[in-house]
Design an enzyme around this catalytic site. Structure first.
Site, PDB file in Angstrom:
ATOM      1  N   ASP A  48       0.858  -1.191   0.000  1.00 33.86           N
ATOM      2  CA  ASP A  48       0.000   0.000   0.000  1.00 33.86           C
ATOM      3  C   ASP A  48       0.891   1.238   0.000  1.00 33.86           C
ATOM      4  O   ASP A  48       2.002   1.214   0.525  1.00 33.86           O
ATOM      5  CB  ASP A  48      -0.925   0.012   1.231  1.00 33.86           C
ATOM      6  CG  ASP A  48      -2.227   0.760   0.969  1.00 33.86           C
ATOM      7  OD1 ASP A  48      -3.287   0.120   0.913  1.00 33.86           O
ATOM      8  OD2 ASP A  48      -2.174   2.006   0.793  1.00 33.86           O
ATOM      9  N   ASP A  69       4.049   2.524  -4.503  1.00 36.96           N
ATOM     10  CA  ASP A  69       3.135   3.277  -5.355  1.00 36.96           C
ATOM     11  C   ASP A  69       2.966   2.424  -6.604  1.00 36.96           C
ATOM     12  O   ASP A  69       3.926   2.217  -7.356  1.00 36.96           O
ATOM     13  CB  ASP A  69       3.740   4.645  -5.693  1.00 36.96           C
ATOM     14  CG  ASP A  69       2.832   5.448  -6.628  1.00 36.96           C
ATOM     15  OD1 ASP A  69       1.891   4.868  -7.201  1.00 36.96           O
ATOM     16  OD2 ASP A  69       3.084   6.663  -6.774  1.00 36.96           O
ATOM     17  N   VAL A  70       1.776   1.921  -6.808  1.00 32.16           N
ATOM     18  CA  VAL A  70       1.552   0.944  -7.888  1.00 32.16           C
ATOM     19  C   VAL A  70       1.723   1.532  -9.298  1.00 32.16           C
ATOM     20  O   VAL A  70       1.697   0.798 -10.271  1.00 32.16           O
ATOM     21  CB  VAL A  70       0.164   0.254  -7.774  1.00 32.16           C
ATOM     22  CG1 VAL A  70       0.129  -0.713  -6.611  1.00 32.16           C
ATOM     23  CG2 VAL A  70      -0.966   1.271  -7.704  1.00 32.16           C
ATOM     24  N   ASN A  96      -5.247  -4.905  -6.777  1.00 32.65           N
ATOM     25  CA  ASN A  96      -6.528  -4.377  -6.310  1.00 32.65           C
ATOM     26  C   ASN A  96      -6.531  -2.872  -6.040  1.00 32.65           C
ATOM     27  O   ASN A  96      -7.594  -2.250  -6.042  1.00 32.65           O
ATOM     28  CB  ASN A  96      -6.892  -5.167  -5.033  1.00 32.65           C
ATOM     29  CG  ASN A  96      -7.937  -4.499  -4.197  1.00 32.65           C
ATOM     30  OD1 ASN A  96      -9.121  -4.520  -4.539  1.00 32.65           O
ATOM     31  ND2 ASN A  96      -7.520  -3.865  -3.107  1.00 32.65           N
ATOM     32  N   TYR A 164     -12.649   6.390 -14.507  1.00 32.04           N
ATOM     33  CA  TYR A 164     -12.760   5.171 -13.678  1.00 32.04           C
ATOM     34  C   TYR A 164     -13.364   4.038 -14.507  1.00 32.04           C
ATOM     35  O   TYR A 164     -12.837   2.934 -14.563  1.00 32.04           O
ATOM     36  CB  TYR A 164     -13.625   5.473 -12.448  1.00 32.04           C
ATOM     37  CG  TYR A 164     -13.767   4.313 -11.493  1.00 32.04           C
ATOM     38  CD1 TYR A 164     -12.873   4.136 -10.447  1.00 32.04           C
ATOM     39  CD2 TYR A 164     -14.797   3.383 -11.634  1.00 32.04           C
ATOM     40  CE1 TYR A 164     -12.995   3.070  -9.565  1.00 32.04           C
ATOM     41  CE2 TYR A 164     -14.922   2.318 -10.761  1.00 32.04           C
ATOM     42  CZ  TYR A 164     -14.024   2.169  -9.722  1.00 32.04           C
ATOM     43  OH  TYR A 164     -14.151   1.106  -8.867  1.00 32.04           O
ATOM     44  N   LYS A 168     -11.527   0.531 -15.751  1.00 29.86           N
ATOM     45  CA  LYS A 168     -11.979  -0.802 -15.355  1.00 29.86           C
ATOM     46  C   LYS A 168     -12.301  -1.659 -16.579  1.00 29.86           C
ATOM     47  O   LYS A 168     -12.106  -2.872 -16.568  1.00 29.86           O
ATOM     48  CB  LYS A 168     -13.183  -0.693 -14.418  1.00 29.86           C
ATOM     49  CG  LYS A 168     -12.858  -0.004 -13.084  1.00 29.86           C
ATOM     50  CD  LYS A 168     -11.738  -0.703 -12.322  1.00 29.86           C
ATOM     51  CE  LYS A 168     -11.548  -0.160 -10.919  1.00 29.86           C
ATOM     52  NZ  LYS A 168     -10.439  -0.815 -10.196  1.00 29.86           N
ATOM     53  N   THR A 199     -18.441   0.504   2.110  1.00 30.99           N
ATOM     54  CA  THR A 199     -17.211   1.020   2.718  1.00 30.99           C
ATOM     55  C   THR A 199     -17.548   2.257   3.564  1.00 30.99           C
ATOM     56  O   THR A 199     -18.597   2.874   3.366  1.00 30.99           O
ATOM     57  CB  THR A 199     -16.213   1.438   1.628  1.00 30.99           C
ATOM     58  OG1 THR A 199     -16.876   2.357   0.760  1.00 30.99           O
ATOM     59  CG2 THR A 199     -15.730   0.253   0.825  1.00 30.99           C
TER      60      THR A 199
HETATM   61  N1  LIG Z   1     -15.729   0.020  -2.941  1.00 32.83           N
HETATM   62  C1  LIG Z   1     -16.490  -0.270  -3.978  1.00 32.83           C
HETATM   63  O1  LIG Z   1     -17.706  -0.060  -3.965  1.00 32.83           O
HETATM   64  C2  LIG Z   1     -15.864  -0.881  -5.214  1.00 32.83           C
HETATM   65  C3  LIG Z   1     -16.696  -1.431  -6.200  1.00 32.83           C
HETATM   66  C4  LIG Z   1     -16.105  -2.001  -7.327  1.00 32.83           C
HETATM   67  C5  LIG Z   1     -14.722  -1.998  -7.457  1.00 32.83           C
HETATM   68  N2  LIG Z   1     -13.953  -1.452  -6.490  1.00 32.83           N
HETATM   69  C6  LIG Z   1     -12.512  -1.475  -6.666  1.00 32.83           C
HETATM   70  O2  LIG Z   1     -11.948  -2.246  -5.632  1.00 32.83           O
HETATM   71  C7  LIG Z   1     -10.626  -1.802  -5.349  1.00 32.83           C
HETATM   72  C8  LIG Z   1     -10.495  -1.505  -3.866  1.00 32.83           C
HETATM   73  O3  LIG Z   1     -11.476  -0.553  -3.530  1.00 32.83           O
HETATM   74  P1  LIG Z   1     -11.801  -0.163  -2.005  1.00 32.83           P
HETATM   75  O4  LIG Z   1     -13.196   0.350  -1.976  1.00 32.83           O
HETATM   76  O5  LIG Z   1     -11.400  -1.267  -1.121  1.00 32.83           O
HETATM   77  O6  LIG Z   1     -10.837   1.107  -1.867  1.00 32.83           O
HETATM   78  P2  LIG Z   1     -10.144   1.782  -0.580  1.00 32.83           P
HETATM   79  O7  LIG Z   1     -10.013   3.217  -0.904  1.00 32.83           O
HETATM   80  O8  LIG Z   1     -10.850   1.383   0.679  1.00 32.83           O
HETATM   81  O9  LIG Z   1      -8.687   1.099  -0.591  1.00 32.83           O
HETATM   82  C9  LIG Z   1      -7.781   1.319  -1.625  1.00 32.83           C
HETATM   83  C10 LIG Z   1      -6.372   1.174  -1.079  1.00 32.83           C
HETATM   84  O10 LIG Z   1      -5.464   1.398  -2.185  1.00 32.83           O
HETATM   85  C11 LIG Z   1      -4.410   2.212  -1.729  1.00 32.83           C
HETATM   86  N3  LIG Z   1      -3.838   2.954  -2.860  1.00 32.83           N
HETATM   87  C12 LIG Z   1      -4.382   4.003  -3.521  1.00 32.83           C
HETATM   88  N4  LIG Z   1      -3.533   4.459  -4.459  1.00 32.83           N
HETATM   89  C13 LIG Z   1      -2.424   3.677  -4.388  1.00 32.83           C
HETATM   90  C14 LIG Z   1      -1.184   3.663  -5.078  1.00 32.83           C
HETATM   91  N5  LIG Z   1      -0.905   4.551  -6.049  1.00 32.83           N
HETATM   92  N6  LIG Z   1      -0.271   2.717  -4.751  1.00 32.83           N
HETATM   93  C15 LIG Z   1      -0.532   1.827  -3.771  1.00 32.83           C
HETATM   94  N7  LIG Z   1      -1.672   1.799  -3.063  1.00 32.83           N
HETATM   95  C16 LIG Z   1      -2.610   2.715  -3.371  1.00 32.83           C
HETATM   96  C17 LIG Z   1      -5.024   3.140  -0.698  1.00 32.83           C
HETATM   97  O11 LIG Z   1      -4.033   3.662   0.169  1.00 32.83           O
HETATM   98  C18 LIG Z   1      -6.019   2.207  -0.006  1.00 32.83           C
HETATM   99  O12 LIG Z   1      -5.452   1.577   1.118  1.00 32.83           O
HETATM  100  C19 LIG Z   1     -10.400  -0.603  -6.257  1.00 32.83           C
HETATM  101  O13 LIG Z   1      -9.713  -1.010  -7.417  1.00 32.83           O
HETATM  102  C20 LIG Z   1     -11.797  -0.160  -6.585  1.00 32.83           C
HETATM  103  O14 LIG Z   1     -11.859   0.544  -7.800  1.00 32.83           O
HETATM  104  C21 LIG Z   1     -14.492  -0.895  -5.361  1.00 32.83           C
END
Ligand SMILES: NC(=O)c1ccc[n+]([C@@H]2O[C@H](COP(=O)([O-])OP(=O)(O)OC[C@H]3O[C@@H](n4cnc5c(N)ncnc54)[C@H](O)[C@@H]3O)[C@@H](O)[C@H]2O)c1
Length: 265
Positions: A48, A69-70, A96, A164, A168, A199
């Site tokens: 992370d 940083d991904v 993810n 976004y 995806k 969330t």
């Molecule tokens: N939450 C939803 O409703 C939902 C629905 C469909 C898809 N998603 C996808 O699921 C994945 C996770 O979502 P979430 O809701 O758990 O998000 P979240 O914001 O709770 O967690 C995302 C994590 O990624 C980390 N992050 C962000 N940018 C980064 C970077 N450049 N390098 C490394 N780490 C980084 C953040 O610090 C955070 O800990 C995402 O790809 C999101 O698009 C989420």
């Protein structure tokens, strides 16, 4: 909140001896997956950009934290190298990490900088993570890659977040292609498409604006958002050999949203 404890108590330990790299492990779906994969016996590498959250996740699941940083190719390579050097294999890559910032909106409002940033974090990152993970998996003759896409990759929304959605869609197409290309190397690549997840961010947003929540909930046959643990359960399935014939799939975990026309009242 739904009681998901019974789910984790009853699971078998399908991932003993496997090493799983999870990006975005500090929060939300990534954190729930870290807990679930660890509870199934995996060595978990929690990656992370947020050091506090990432470290806390790793500590909780007895894994290893790597700050990454991904969007940075060298840091991503170092992440998978660390996983291999620490545990001796790279069996699962749950790519993810993703963002959904407010300046990514309608195409008419979204500037090029906002567009590019989302593409970098959500799509380029998946390219980098797959590129780094596949060589380890090819050498082992085994591996499961799970790339987080979204249900918005398969459905249109009038409440647009244009970059976004496009990012995806890219994750979906890339995962399919990689799954096909590397199938005979023993590597499976699937795109996980979660529906909206309950969330803290979503809760806060919808507490302020119940109409906004209602506009979305009406489309969900299940009548509720997903819990992160329910998405993590799908991740564990895709990571394990229970899904040995699931490859190049658009793996929807969306409570039926994408199949629905008229939902129950
Ligand atoms: N939450 C939803 O409703 C939902 C629905 C469909 C898809 N998603 C996808 O699921 C994945 C996770 O979502 P979430 O809701 O758990 O998000 P979240 O914001 O709770 O967690 C995302 C994590 O990624 C980390 N992050 C962000 N940018 C980064 C970077 N450049 N390098 C490394 N780490 C980084 C953040 O610090 C955070 O800990 C995402 O790809 C999101 O698009 C989420």
């Amino acid at each position: 909140m739904r009681d998901t404890t019974s789910t984790t108590e009853n699971i078998c330990r399908r991932l003993i001896g496997r090493t799983a790299v999870i990006t975005g492990a500090g929060s939300g779906i990534g954190l729930a997956a870290a807990r679930r994969l660890a509870s199934e016996g995996a060595n978990v590498v929690c990656a992370d950009i947020d050091e506090t959250a990432g470290k806390a996740a790793a500590e909780e699941v007895g894994g290893t934290y790597v700050r990454v940083d991904v969007t940075d190719a060298e840091q991503v390579e170092a992440l998978f190298r660390t996983a291999y050097d620490t545990y001796g294999s790279v069996d699962v890559a749950f790519n993810n990490a993703g963002i959904s910032p407010p300046d990514d909106d309608s195409i008419l409002e979204t500037g090029l900088e906002a567009w590019k940033r989302v593409q970098e974090v959500n799509l380029t990152s998946v390219y980098l993570c797959c590129k780094a993970a596949i060589p380890y998996m090819r050498r082992q003759g085994r591996g499961s890659i799970i790339n987080t896409a979204s249900f918005v990759a398969v459905m249109g929304a009038a409440t647009s977040q244009i970059s976004y959605t496009a990012s995806k869609g890219g994750v979906l197409a890339m995962s399919r292609e990689l799954g096909v290309q590397f199938a005979r190397d023993g590597i499976r690549v699937n795109a996980l498409c979660p529906g909206p997840v309950n969330t803290p961010l979503l809760q806060e947003l919808f507490a302020k604006d119940p109409e906004r929540a209602a506009r979305r909930l009406v489309h969900i046959p299940a009548g509720r958002f997903a819990e992160a643990e329910e998405i993590a359960a799908a991740v564990a399935f895709l990571a394990s050999d229970d899904s040995s014939f699931v490859n190049a799939a658009d793996f929807l975990v969306d409570g039926g949203i994408s199949g629905a026309y008229v939902t129950p009242v």
